[in-house]
Design an enzyme around this catalytic site. Structure first.
Site, PDB file in Angstrom:
ATOM      1  N   ASN A 120       0.849  -1.191   0.000  1.00 29.65           N
ATOM      2  CA  ASN A 120       0.000   0.000   0.000  1.00 29.65           C
ATOM      3  C   ASN A 120       0.883   1.238   0.000  1.00 29.65           C
ATOM      4  O   ASN A 120       1.968   1.234   0.593  1.00 29.65           O
ATOM      5  CB  ASN A 120      -0.887   0.018   1.251  1.00 29.65           C
ATOM      6  N   HIS A 122       0.878   5.193   1.231  1.00 28.73           N
ATOM      7  CA  HIS A 122       0.147   6.051   2.166  1.00 28.73           C
ATOM      8  C   HIS A 122       0.798   7.438   2.182  1.00 28.73           C
ATOM      9  O   HIS A 122       2.024   7.549   2.257  1.00 28.73           O
ATOM     10  CB  HIS A 122       0.180   5.443   3.571  1.00 28.73           C
ATOM     11  N   GLY A 156      -4.112  -4.449  10.202  1.00 26.99           N
ATOM     12  CA  GLY A 156      -4.388  -3.149  10.810  1.00 26.99           C
ATOM     13  C   GLY A 156      -4.577  -2.067   9.757  1.00 26.99           C
ATOM     14  O   GLY A 156      -4.506  -2.321   8.552  1.00 26.99           O
ATOM     15  N   ASP A 158      -2.921   0.753   8.041  1.00 23.98           N
ATOM     16  CA  ASP A 158      -1.630   1.386   7.743  1.00 23.98           C
ATOM     17  C   ASP A 158      -0.560   1.013   8.771  1.00 23.98           C
ATOM     18  O   ASP A 158       0.269   1.852   9.152  1.00 23.98           O
ATOM     19  CB  ASP A 158      -1.794   2.920   7.671  1.00 23.98           C
TER      20      ASP A 158
HETATM   21  C1  GAR Z   1      -2.577   8.888  -2.873  1.00 26.85           C
HETATM   22  O1  GAR Z   1      -2.078  10.093  -2.356  1.00 26.85           O
HETATM   23  C2  GAR Z   1      -2.445   7.779  -1.867  1.00 26.85           C
HETATM   24  O2  GAR Z   1      -1.289   7.886  -1.079  1.00 26.85           O
HETATM   25  C3  GAR Z   1      -3.675   7.946  -1.048  1.00 26.85           C
HETATM   26  O3  GAR Z   1      -4.685   8.250  -1.996  1.00 26.85           O
HETATM   27  C4  GAR Z   1      -4.096   8.964  -3.076  1.00 26.85           C
HETATM   28  C5  GAR Z   1      -4.534   8.289  -4.363  1.00 26.85           C
HETATM   29  O4  GAR Z   1      -4.119   9.033  -5.457  1.00 26.85           O
HETATM   30  N1  GAR Z   1      -3.990   6.770  -0.310  1.00 26.85           N
HETATM   31  C6  GAR Z   1      -4.507   6.801   0.919  1.00 26.85           C
HETATM   32  O5  GAR Z   1      -4.802   7.821   1.494  1.00 26.85           O
HETATM   33  C7  GAR Z   1      -4.696   5.431   1.554  1.00 26.85           C
HETATM   34  N2  GAR Z   1      -4.899   5.542   2.950  1.00 26.85           N
HETATM   35  P1  GAR Z   1      -4.135   8.396  -6.918  1.00 26.85           P
HETATM   36  O6  GAR Z   1      -5.517   7.790  -7.152  1.00 26.85           O
HETATM   37  O7  GAR Z   1      -3.897   9.570  -7.821  1.00 26.85           O
HETATM   38  O8  GAR Z   1      -3.039   7.363  -6.996  1.00 26.85           O
END
Ligand code: GAR
Length: 202
Positions: A120, A122, A156, A158
């Site tokens: 993942n 984050h 969990g 993250d």
């Molecule tokens: C990214 O910034 C990623 O890190 C975040 O969503 C965005 C997706 O952008 N993920 C989270 O917050 C997960 N907890 P994208 O669709 O342009 O890749």
């Protein structure tokens, strides 16, 4: 589910990407494949939102796509849906599942079917600011620096083992949007690099 060294030598790693939104991180994976940094193939892109732009990015590239039916739940990823996904990805002989802006929690049975094979990304320096809109959390906490993290997924939120991180400064006039945009620049470099690292450990 082990991948033999011979197979790794002769076949490209097979990736599945799951996302809920725009898919810029998925695009960074495509770009890393195209410029030869990442010796892999994205065999399927899935989303829990039928109209998510990540699916359009995949279609334009000719990558198969699928919609994840989460039974009408807003945030939950029902066990039956995870079981069906585990079967589908096993049939596709997927080596690594990359969550790229996927906003549901993965639990058993997907974790059992793909142990240490789910990553993942984050938008914070974990363990700081887990959960949603981590860039906003960093701003509200008055952090002077934040960043992004690629980690293995465990049960969990993250909390899984960290693979790689990148720092991003928080500037005095940052808005949530400007900070998230600066974090995303780093995400797009970090995610392909972390995938290469995880593949080397399989
Ligand atoms: C990214 O910034 C990623 O890190 C975040 O969503 C965005 C997706 O952008 N993920 C989270 O917050 C997960 N907890 P994208 O669709 O342009 O890749």
């Amino acid at each position: 589910m082990g991948v033999s060294w011979d197979r790794m030598r002769t076949m490209k790693a097979r990736l599945a990407v799951l996302g809920s939104g725009s898919g810029t991180n998925c695009q960074s994976i495509f770009n890393a494949i195209d410029d030869g940094r990442l010796d892999a193939e994205v065999v399927i892109v899935l989303s829990d939102h039928e109209d998510a732009y990540i699916l359009e990015r995949a279609r334009r590239r000719g990558v198969p796509t699928a919609w994840l039916d989460c039974g009408g739940y807003k945030n939950k990823f029902p066990a039956e849906a995870q079981e069906a996904l585990a079967r589908q990805l096993s049939e596709l002989k997927v080596d690594l599942i990359c969550l790229a802006g996927f906003m549901r929690l993965v639990k058993e049975p997907l974790l059992r079917a793909f142990p240490r094979r789910i990553l993942n990304i984050h938008p914070a320096l974990l363990p700081a600011f887990p959960g949603v809109e981590a860039w906003k959390q960093a701003l509200e906490a008055g952090a002077t620096r934040t960043g992004c993290t690629v980690h293995y997924v465990d049960a969990g939120m993250d909390t899984g083992e960290i693979i790689m991180q990148a720092y991003v400064p928080v500037l005095p006039d940052d808005t949530p949007e400007s900070l998230h945009a600066r974090i995303q620049v780093q995400e797009h470099i970090l995610y392909p690099a972390a995938i290469i690292s995880a593949l080397s450990r399989l």
